[in-house]
Design an enzyme around this catalytic site. Structure first.
Site, mmCIF file in Angstrom:
data_model
loop_
_atom_site.group_PDB
_atom_site.id
_atom_site.type_symbol
_atom_site.label_atom_id
_atom_site.label_comp_id
_atom_site.label_asym_id
_atom_site.label_seq_id
_atom_site.Cartn_x
_atom_site.Cartn_y
_atom_site.Cartn_z
ATOM 1 N N MET A 1 -51.563 -3.527 48.729
ATOM 2 C CA MET A 1 -51.577 -2.165 49.267
ATOM 3 C C MET A 1 -51.400 -2.196 50.779
ATOM 4 O O MET A 1 -52.234 -2.734 51.506
ATOM 5 C CB MET A 1 -52.875 -1.467 48.877
ATOM 6 C CG MET A 1 -53.058 -1.372 47.362
ATOM 7 S SD MET A 1 -54.554 -0.503 46.849
ATOM 8 C CE MET A 1 -54.139 1.179 47.339
ATOM 9 N N CYS B 1 -41.533 -13.623 54.813
ATOM 10 C CA CYS B 1 -42.892 -13.128 54.653
ATOM 11 C C CYS B 1 -43.197 -12.842 53.191
ATOM 12 O O CYS B 1 -44.300 -13.129 52.699
ATOM 13 C CB CYS B 1 -43.101 -11.872 55.491
ATOM 14 S SG CYS B 1 -44.739 -11.116 55.293
ATOM 15 N N CYS C 1 -42.592 -4.753 60.834
ATOM 16 C CA CYS C 1 -43.983 -4.296 60.898
ATOM 17 C C CYS C 1 -44.715 -4.742 62.156
ATOM 18 O O CYS C 1 -45.578 -4.032 62.659
ATOM 19 C CB CYS C 1 -44.739 -4.762 59.657
ATOM 20 S SG CYS C 1 -45.051 -6.546 59.560
#
Length: 357
Positions: free
Chosen positions: A8, A96, A193
């Protein structure tokens, strides 16, 4: 009842993935991997813990946060910076996914005694007739994320669920709103990110562990000096804006020569090539290609590139050559290239190293 841990991020996609799996009868546990904390103390867009925790509370599921900051720096941040300093343009999310998200989530699934892991990616996992696992394009092409998943291993795919593969983004938001999830209208993140302001050069300057190349020469294809550049980390193949060159005609970055600290400039037509080579290969629907053997495929050379017909030829144990039926523009060293079969399933992918006319 099978148990699944859902990665999440704090966004709507992973929230609805958790919602759907719970509705399907799974025992769902929410997990967030904390990967990056900015100078201001804020988490990255891939691990917005407060939003993820609120969603888990609303869904009435257990929720855990695991710290992966040091591992993320070692396996994602440092290679990202190294690639830019070497004149290449990397895809950090690809590495990643395999080395952090899937690796750590599978580790924690064992600790939590879960049967599967799940994500909010728009893709479908399929098992081929040969028994191998691969990913197939999402039903709605505009959100397809298979490009970012080509490095996943067979073991990782075998234990993964992706419940959003046949949904539109609008449908996902509607589901979130109907369920009263607090992030139903949350905007999508468009940038890497850990670089929330999209300023790669500032990020590299703050985080590089080695000396950053300074100013150097712009040259044309014949080696003629055209001016001075600000440093190779400011440029990528195909770039037009920000060059600061008054040439009278549109010009673009054709190549970055990191060894000599030079940026090669050319007109648009010089950016088209028919052949590229790639390495760091990973195959999904097939085990591998034998040296000297070839297959046809549909190939993407960047995330938003429409797949083009090409022939893949195994050159040696590390390298693959791709010859396109029609030239492709601005094949960029460091970027991922992925290969699909005629059923929209990933054959595999690799990292572009060089292009050939």
């Amino acid at each position: 009842m099978s148990k699944v841990i859902v990665g999440m991020s704090g966004g709507v996609d992973s929230a609805v993935a958790a919602l759907l799996l719970k509705e399907q009868g799974y025992e769902v546990v929410g997990v967030t991997l904390r990967t990056w904390v900015g100078d201001d103390g804020e988490d990255s867009r891939c691990c917005e813990i407060d939003d993820a925790r609120r969603v888990a509370w609303k869904l009435d599921i257990p929720y855990h946060v695991f710290n992966c900051v040091e591992e993320f720096r070692e396996k994602v941040i440092d290679p990202f910076i190294c690639e830019y300093l070497s004149g290449r343009t990397p895809n950090p999310c690809v590495g990643c996914n395999r080395d952090i998200k899937w690796s750590r989530m599978l580790h924690y699934s064992e600790l939590l005694e879960a049967d599967y892991i799940a994500t909010g990616h728009y893709a479908n996992i399929v098992k081929t007739d040969s028994g191998r696992y691969t990913v197939k394009k999402a039903l709605h092409a505009e959100k397809d994320q298979t490009y970012m998943l080509y490095k996943l291993t067979q073991e990782q795919l075998k234990k993964t669920l992706m419940p959003l593969g046949n949904l539109k983004k609008s449908e996902v938001r509607e589901m979130a709103a109907k369920a009263g999830l607090p992030i139903a209208d949350k905007a999508d993140s468009q940038e890497i990110c850990f670089v929330p302001d999209d300023n790669y050069t500032d990020f590299i300057r703050k985080n590089a562990k080695e000396e950053i190349p300074g100013e150097g020469l712009f040259i044309d294809e014949e080696g003629k000096e055209l001016g001075r550049h600000k440093g190779i980390i400011h440029y990528t193949v195909g770039q037009r804006k920000g060059l600061g060159l008054a040439m009278g005609v549109p010009v673009f970055v054709k190549e970055i020569d990191a060894e000599n600290n030079r940026v090669i400039i050319a007109k648009d037509e010089a950016l088209y090539v028919k052949r590229i080579s790639c390495d760091e290969l990973n195959f999904l629907s097939i085990d591998d290609l034998e040296t000297g053997s070839s297959i046809r495929a549909y190939v993407k050379i960047r995330y938003h590139h429409k797949p083009q017909s090409a022939v893949l030829t195994r050159i040696n144990d590390k390298e693959l050559e791709i010859e396109f039926d029609e030239p492709v523009r601005a094949a960029t060293p460091g970027q991922s290239t992925v290969f699909y079969d005629d059923r929209d399933r990933l054959i595999g992918g690799g990292v572009i190293r060089k292009s050939k006319v």
